[in-house]
Enzyme design. Structure first.
Site, mmCIF file in Angstrom:
data_model
loop_
_atom_site.group_PDB
_atom_site.id
_atom_site.type_symbol
_atom_site.label_atom_id
_atom_site.label_comp_id
_atom_site.label_asym_id
_atom_site.label_seq_id
_atom_site.Cartn_x
_atom_site.Cartn_y
_atom_site.Cartn_z
ATOM 1 N N LYS A 49 2.602 10.811 7.251
ATOM 2 C CA LYS A 49 1.839 10.574 8.477
ATOM 3 C C LYS A 49 2.389 11.309 9.708
ATOM 4 O O LYS A 49 2.085 12.466 9.905
ATOM 5 C CB LYS A 49 1.717 9.076 8.744
ATOM 6 C CG LYS A 49 0.849 8.337 7.711
ATOM 7 C CD LYS A 49 0.464 6.954 8.197
ATOM 8 C CE LYS A 49 -0.112 6.079 7.093
ATOM 9 N NZ LYS A 49 -1.498 6.399 6.756
ATOM 10 N N ASP A 90 9.321 2.812 1.504
ATOM 11 C CA ASP A 90 8.171 3.603 1.906
ATOM 12 C C ASP A 90 8.004 3.442 3.412
ATOM 13 O O ASP A 90 7.509 2.423 3.891
ATOM 14 C CB ASP A 90 6.921 3.135 1.151
ATOM 15 C CG ASP A 90 5.684 3.941 1.546
ATOM 16 O OD1 ASP A 90 5.753 4.718 2.518
ATOM 17 O OD2 ASP A 90 4.649 3.779 0.879
ATOM 18 N N PHE A 104 0.871 -1.187 0.000
ATOM 19 C CA PHE A 104 0.000 0.000 0.000
ATOM 20 C C PHE A 104 0.895 1.220 0.000
ATOM 21 O O PHE A 104 1.667 1.443 0.935
ATOM 22 C CB PHE A 104 -0.954 0.055 1.206
ATOM 23 C CG PHE A 104 -1.953 1.175 1.043
ATOM 24 C CD1 PHE A 104 -3.191 0.957 0.460
ATOM 25 C CD2 PHE A 104 -1.624 2.473 1.413
ATOM 26 C CE1 PHE A 104 -4.089 2.005 0.267
ATOM 27 C CE2 PHE A 104 -2.518 3.529 1.220
ATOM 28 C CZ PHE A 104 -3.756 3.290 0.654
#
Ligand code: PMP
Length: 394
Positions: A244, A215, A130
């Protein structure tokens, strides 16, 4: 019915206030937050140092766009690269934008440095990934919902199984400019690869002249007990995507840190963002770096993480969970398959008892409490998870 598009299926709690690991709904009811914005709230809700930094900046200047300079952008870049042991920082806003930036940087490097013809570059990615929701990122998603009739897709990606070094080796050829993976797969259910995987990827990338792009949007900034998850394996990526928690759960702040010779290829006009690196984002980002620099929060993630995993293992031994995965203060757990009970039902039972978590993929729950959570609150959260599972045991 409101005008809102129904592209999410939230739990029916309406939150209006938050402090530390606790949130309140509009009726004043208190909940312990074990999800923490999927790791965006690593420092809890409204951490005083972060709120103060944003307040101060709010009274000075909020936006210049990148047309003009402001005094916080270079200090933020310097502080973040120092924290992560990297050379350059290119600021963006969302995690997906950071990944898009890394893809563009890798392709440009492939053309300019490696001589891969424009349009022929390939990037090896992992099944179960993801990385966000843009068209290009969706192109190599293996989630059927994310990949459900959004074509035509962007070419140039080769999907191999996660945690399978031989599959990566077989997929790399002269057109391959990068391998892009999550060091721990978050959305897949907190899947931790075997210990040798990342070092083997690093070695393979070195031998083949391929870039290693990690990532760390979800895994980075303390969650795993180290500043970056890659440090658990002593691996240094060429490019690392952050997001985030970089915005402290207050603002969207993301970007790519990594090698100067690669990121410096993104010259004026080739890439950018109106809001990337804005003064408010830099104020909160600098304060986030300030919270992580001493290393205490990473240490907390290790010790509280051991407590979390001990507690979850106990639930597994009691037959209340099928599997417990994770590292640091981060876990993915599966409700026993034989029960026929959804993760959603467990989350609703937990919310009814004042603890918030969220399901993924049917019967998986992801737990990522704030790194600032008190140990007694963590114990309470685990006990409520156990009680909720027990209440649903067939
Ligand atoms: N990469 C990873 C590893 C993520 O977990 C996420 C978000 N869950 C993203 C990228 C995308 O971030 P955003 O939603 O901010 O675009």
């Amino acid at each position: 019915m409101s005008a809102l598009v129904h592209n999410y299926e939230p739990l029916h709690v309406v939150l209006s206030r938050g402090e530390g690991a606790w949130v309140h709904d509009t009726s004043g009811r208190r909940y312990l937050d074990l999800l923490a914005g999927y790791s965006a709230l690593n420092f809890g809700h409204r951490h005083p140092a972060l709120v103060a930094a944003v307040h101060t900046q709010l009274d000075r200047l909020t936006l210049t766009s990148r047309a003009f300079e402001h005094p916080l952008l270079e200090p933020f870049a310097d502080a973040l690269t120092r924290l992560t042991g990297t050379e350059r920082f290119l600021p963006m806003n969302t995690g997906a934008e950071a990944v898009e930036t890394a893809i563009k940087a890798a392709r440009r490097w492939g053309y300019l440095v490696r001589g891969v013809p424009d349009g022929e570059a390939t990037i090896v990615v992992a099944a179960g990934n993801f990385h966000g929701r843009t068209t290009t990122i969706t192109s190599f998603s293996t989630d059927p919902d994310a990949h459900d009739h959004f074509g035509p897709y962007t070419p140039g990606f080769r999907v191999v199984p996660y945690d399978d070094i031989e599959a990566v080796r077989a997929a790399i050829d002269a057109t391959t400019v990068a391998v892009l993976v999550e060091p721990v797969q978050g959305e897949a259910g907190v899947v931790v690869p075997t210990p040798g995987y990342l070092p083997a990827l690093r070695a393979l990338c070195d031998v083949t002249g391929t870039m290693l792009v990690l990532d760390e949007v979800q895994s980075g900034l303390g969650r795993t007990g180290t500043t970056l998850a890659a440090q658990l394996s002593d691996v240094r990526a060429d490019l690392t995507c952050l997001g985030k928690a970089l915005g402290g759960g207050i603002l969207p702040v993301s970007g790519v840190v990594g090698r100067a010779d690669v990121l410096d290829l993104l010259t004026p006009g080739t890439h950018g963002s109106t809001f990337g690196g804005n003064p408010l984002a830099c104020a909160v980002g600098l304060a986030v770096v300030g919270l992580l620099e001493p290393g205490d929060l990473q240490e907390r993630a290790r010790t509280l993480g051991a407590r979390l995993h001990d507690g979850l293992d106990e639930l597994r031994r009691a037959g209340l969970l099928d599997a417990v995965r994770g590292v640091g203060l981060w876990a993915g757990v599966d409700v026993p398959d034989a029960w026929g009970v959804t993760g959603r039902a467990v989350c609703e039972a937990m919310a009814g008892r004042g603890v918030l978590a969220k399901e993924t993929h049917g019967r998986t729950l992801r737990l990522a409490p704030p790194l600032t959570i008190r140990s007694e609150d963590l114990d309470h959260g685990i006990a409520i998870l156990g009680e909720s599972l027990e209440s649903l045991r067939p």
